[in-house]
Enzyme design. Structure first.
Site, mmCIF file in Angstrom:
data_model
loop_
_atom_site.group_PDB
_atom_site.id
_atom_site.type_symbol
_atom_site.label_atom_id
_atom_site.label_comp_id
_atom_site.label_asym_id
_atom_site.label_seq_id
_atom_site.Cartn_x
_atom_site.Cartn_y
_atom_site.Cartn_z
ATOM 1 N N ARG A 125 -3.128 10.709 8.085
ATOM 2 C CA ARG A 125 -2.347 11.261 6.967
ATOM 3 C C ARG A 125 -1.889 10.104 6.088
ATOM 4 O O ARG A 125 -1.226 9.187 6.572
ATOM 5 C CB ARG A 125 -1.136 12.028 7.504
ATOM 6 C CG ARG A 125 -0.147 12.432 6.425
ATOM 7 C CD ARG A 125 1.033 13.238 6.970
ATOM 8 N NE ARG A 125 1.956 13.528 5.886
ATOM 9 C CZ ARG A 125 3.193 13.018 5.788
ATOM 10 N NH1 ARG A 125 3.676 12.224 6.723
ATOM 11 N NH2 ARG A 125 3.959 13.310 4.761
ATOM 12 N N HIS A 169 4.902 11.169 -1.934
ATOM 13 C CA HIS A 169 5.771 10.496 -0.958
ATOM 14 C C HIS A 169 6.699 9.576 -1.761
ATOM 15 O O HIS A 169 6.697 8.365 -1.591
ATOM 16 C CB HIS A 169 4.943 9.747 0.083
ATOM 17 C CG HIS A 169 5.667 9.505 1.383
ATOM 18 N ND1 HIS A 169 5.206 9.962 2.604
ATOM 19 C CD2 HIS A 169 6.831 8.860 1.662
ATOM 20 C CE1 HIS A 169 6.047 9.598 3.569
ATOM 21 N NE2 HIS A 169 7.048 8.917 3.017
ATOM 22 N N GLU A 214 9.356 15.258 2.581
ATOM 23 C CA GLU A 214 10.806 15.122 2.799
ATOM 24 C C GLU A 214 11.631 15.308 1.533
ATOM 25 O O GLU A 214 12.150 14.362 0.944
ATOM 26 C CB GLU A 214 11.135 13.762 3.422
ATOM 27 C CG GLU A 214 10.529 13.580 4.793
ATOM 28 C CD GLU A 214 11.240 12.501 5.604
ATOM 29 O OE1 GLU A 214 12.089 11.795 5.055
ATOM 30 O OE2 GLU A 214 10.936 12.388 6.796
ATOM 31 N N ASN A 342 8.511 16.576 9.705
ATOM 32 C CA ASN A 342 8.769 15.232 10.208
ATOM 33 C C ASN A 342 9.957 15.343 11.151
ATOM 34 O O ASN A 342 10.988 15.910 10.780
ATOM 35 C CB ASN A 342 9.118 14.279 9.059
ATOM 36 C CG ASN A 342 7.969 14.116 8.071
ATOM 37 O OD1 ASN A 342 6.865 14.607 8.296
ATOM 38 N ND2 ASN A 342 8.227 13.425 6.985
ATOM 39 N N TYR A 344 12.408 13.157 13.678
ATOM 40 C CA TYR A 344 12.857 11.855 14.170
ATOM 41 C C TYR A 344 14.040 11.945 15.111
ATOM 42 O O TYR A 344 14.184 11.162 16.029
ATOM 43 C CB TYR A 344 13.215 10.946 12.990
ATOM 44 C CG TYR A 344 12.003 10.419 12.261
ATOM 45 C CD1 TYR A 344 11.397 9.250 12.673
ATOM 46 C CD2 TYR A 344 11.464 11.103 11.166
ATOM 47 C CE1 TYR A 344 10.279 8.746 12.013
ATOM 48 C CE2 TYR A 344 10.349 10.613 10.508
ATOM 49 C CZ TYR A 344 9.764 9.435 10.933
ATOM 50 O OH TYR A 344 8.650 8.954 10.289
ATOM 51 N N GLU A 402 5.211 13.624 10.920
ATOM 52 C CA GLU A 402 5.726 12.294 11.262
ATOM 53 C C GLU A 402 6.602 12.396 12.489
ATOM 54 O O GLU A 402 7.356 13.360 12.661
ATOM 55 C CB GLU A 402 6.594 11.690 10.133
ATOM 56 C CG GLU A 402 5.835 11.237 8.926
ATOM 57 C CD GLU A 402 6.736 10.668 7.827
ATOM 58 O OE1 GLU A 402 7.823 10.126 8.148
ATOM 59 O OE2 GLU A 402 6.352 10.782 6.660
HETATM 60 C C1 GBH Z 1 10.572 9.100 7.107
HETATM 61 O O1 GBH Z 1 11.886 9.447 6.828
HETATM 62 C C2 GBH Z 1 9.808 8.782 5.845
HETATM 63 O O2 GBH Z 1 8.990 9.870 5.459
HETATM 64 C C3 GBH Z 1 8.981 7.549 5.969
HETATM 65 O O3 GBH Z 1 8.527 7.160 4.710
HETATM 66 C C4 GBH Z 1 9.799 6.481 6.652
HETATM 67 O O4 GBH Z 1 9.178 5.232 6.655
HETATM 68 C C5 GBH Z 1 10.055 6.929 8.056
HETATM 69 O O5 GBH Z 1 10.617 8.176 8.092
HETATM 70 C C6 GBH Z 1 10.958 6.014 8.850
HETATM 71 O O6 GBH Z 1 12.230 5.966 8.288
HETATM 72 O O7 GBH Z 1 20.144 5.366 4.942
HETATM 73 O O8 GBH Z 1 21.537 6.211 6.723
HETATM 74 O O9 GBH Z 1 21.197 7.542 4.731
HETATM 75 C C7 GBH Z 1 12.673 9.769 7.964
HETATM 76 C C8 GBH Z 1 13.960 10.418 7.565
HETATM 77 C C9 GBH Z 1 15.651 10.208 5.975
HETATM 78 C C10 GBH Z 1 15.475 8.615 7.733
HETATM 79 C C11 GBH Z 1 16.541 9.244 5.227
HETATM 80 C C12 GBH Z 1 16.355 7.665 6.988
HETATM 81 C C13 GBH Z 1 18.182 7.525 5.467
HETATM 82 C C14 GBH Z 1 19.297 7.295 6.396
HETATM 83 N N1 GBH Z 1 14.762 9.486 6.826
HETATM 84 N N2 GBH Z 1 17.257 8.425 6.166
HETATM 85 S S1 GBH Z 1 20.636 6.560 5.637
#
Ligand code: GBH
Length: 496
Positions: A125, A169, A214, A342, A344, A402
């Site tokens: 992807r 993105h 996202e 996604n 996490y 993701e």
């Molecule tokens: C994804 O976001 C993205 O799609 C990708 O591009 C990125 O590299 C990857 O994850 C790893 O981060 O600064 O404390 O407000 C994951 C979800 C949402 C996590 C925004 C970080 C900001 C946190 N992201 N978040 S903060």
């Protein structure tokens, strides 16, 4: 578990050719790891236990995005994006890092596809940079920009790797931001025009497209807190209207792709669902988590899948509610082929008696995290998020677009990164994904974020999410321990 249920199935990935001995040597770098991997390639792998197997034809791969890996920010007629502008503004990114060069994937894509092949990945992807295709956001397309994705797609297919493309993105053409960005309804239309154009050109070879990646990230952080490009801090009414324009852009794009693409092209979003996890797996908390999942995703996934804003959402926004029409709601909820999410981290929820019937629980102070301070560990998120999609909205095809983690990697004396923390993370999250599929939740594939260390947005190059270490000074790629682990998962189609 003492009893094993025979499955009688032959997972598809097992019939795929195993990576060669040489590939695994290359994959694992120079250390002791190489010996382990090579010997396991030579001996037939033990048959995986039934309770670890993923469904047949499960698609395994990795994910990336254009701005985070490509570099070549000004090459071949590419226009400026809001991330170019933002990263070039002093004080926005840690260490003043930018994506100008990133991991130079624009020039090294052939070598990078070989890395995927060495791993045994059969899907990939990636995202398409809008300002490469339409440097001004709209108007005349730039043939050289499209050409890069033609070459990449052909290279992937020549290596038996199925391309999945994300159309957005976060790298909005700066020219469109100058006209209001996502606050302007016209941006939603321009996105659809671009999406339809790309689908028309590439859908003979790319059969799956993701619309927006996202929404919450680029809208809330880009226009609300100002941490992400374009770095604005707008008040609630304007922010809610931007949220609405983002889902509208998704809907317009779904329709444009259907109109422009070859028949049978599949389309869906790629959203970071708020993964509501019942803090204890008991009926009342499970019901509360389902309720929470609808409401916590109300302005994005819920409206896409239901075609209406929930009453709770509209009441909570009050006078700041977005302005919308019924016709727009129909566009936003255009039928999808799949939903990509996604995942996490979890959002823990418990039942309460008072409306709305659930409560989001704060993380305990000592809750374990990975290297990014935002990322709390909670493998069960990868069970509940897809389960909710099926239970609440009856989604028939789900992709995990993701999942992964950042780590503070340091190469050992032999040059290899022994990221036992990432292996731990993956093993636990994947076990929970396997629980979902074993219960019949229709997850069709999993894209690990990410193949390579890359530009981690405001964290610059400090936080590393890759299976493959990148020395950003020399661009040397070296597989980590986790690469050998994930290669084994893909080869066996089972969580080991
Ligand atoms: C994804 O976001 C993205 O799609 C990708 O591009 C990125 O590299 C990857 O994850 C790893 O981060 O600064 O404390 O407000 C994951 C979800 C949402 C996590 C925004 C970080 C900001 C946190 N992201 N978040 S903060």
């Amino acid at each position: 578990m003492s009893e094993r249920t025979p499955t009688g199935t032959t997972p598809d990935a097992q019939t795929a050719p195993a990576p060669s001995r040489r590939a695994l040597f290359k994959l694992a770098g120079a250390g002791a790891l190489a010996l382990d991997s090579a010997s396991s390639a030579a001996a037939p792998a033990p048959k995986p236990d039934a309770e670890t197997i993923l469904p047949q034809k499960f698609r395994w791969g990795t994910a990336s995005s254009a701005y985070q890996i490509e570099g070549a920010w000004q090459e071949d007629g590419k226009g400026e994006s809001i991330w170019d502008r933002f990263a070039h503004s002093p004080g926005k990114i840690r260490n003043g890092d930018t994506g100008d060069v990133a991991i130079d994937h624009y020039h090294r894509y052939r070598e990078d596809v070989q890395q995927m092949k060495s791993l045994g990945a059969r899907t990939y992807r990636f995202s398409i940079s809008w300002p490469r295709i339409f440097p001004e956001g709209a108007g005349l397309p730039n043939a050289k920009g499209l050409d890069f994705y033609n070459r990449l797609t052909d290279e992937l297919l020549a290596n038996d790797i199925e391309p999945f493309a994300t159309l957005y993105h976060w790298d909005l053409p700066q020219a469109l931001q100058d006209r209001g960005g996502w606050e302007a309804r016209d941006t939603a239309r321009a996105f659809a025009d671009y999406a339809g154009y790309v689908a028309e050109k590439l859908s003979d070879r790319i059969r799956h497209f993701f619309t927006l990646n996202e929404l919450a990230s680029f809208v809330d952080l880009g226009y609300g807190t100002g941490q992400f490009a374009p770095g604005l801090t707008l008040p609630p009414a304007r922010l809610n209207q931007i949220r609405h324009h983002a889902v509208l852009g998704h809907g317009f794009a779904v329709q444009a792709i259907r109109a422009g693409a070859k028949p049978g092209t599949a389309v869906g979003p790629s959203e970071n669902i708020v993964a509501a996890v019942p803090v204890i797996e008991e009926r009342e908390h499970v019901v509360a988590a389902e309720r929470a999942c609808r409401e916590l995703n109300a302005s994005y996934l819920t409206v896409m899948l239901e075609g209406r804003y929930t009453d709770v959402y509209l009441a909570s926004t009050g006078a700041d509610a977005p302005k919308f029409t019924d016709e727009e709601l129909r566009v936003i909820s255009s039928p999808l082929d799949f939903v990509g999410i996604n995942v996490y981290q979890p959002t823990y929820v418990r039942a309460i008696a008072a409306p709305p019937g659930y409560e989001v629980m704060p993380f305990a102070k000592s809750h374990p995290r990975m290297a990014s301070s935002w990322q709390h560990i909670g493998p069960e998120a990868l069970y509940w998020a897809p389960r909710h999609l099926r239970k609440i909205w009856n989604v028939k095809q789900i992709y995990i677009t993701e999942n992964g983690c950042g780590t503070a990697d340091t190469p050992a004396a032999d040059g290899v990164v022994y990221d036992s923390d990432r292996v731990m993370f993956l093993r636990n999250y994947l076990s929970m994904l396997q629980r979902a599929t074993s219960e019949g939740v229709p997850v069709r594939g999993y894209f690990l974020w990410s193949l390579f260390d890359n530009f981690e947005w405001v964290d610059g190059y400090d936080t590393r999410f890759g299976l493959i270490h990148v020395d950003f000074a020399t661009q040397k790629r070296t597989a980590k321990l986790s690469a050998a682990y994930f290669a084994q998962v893909m080869r066996r189609n089972a969580v080991a």
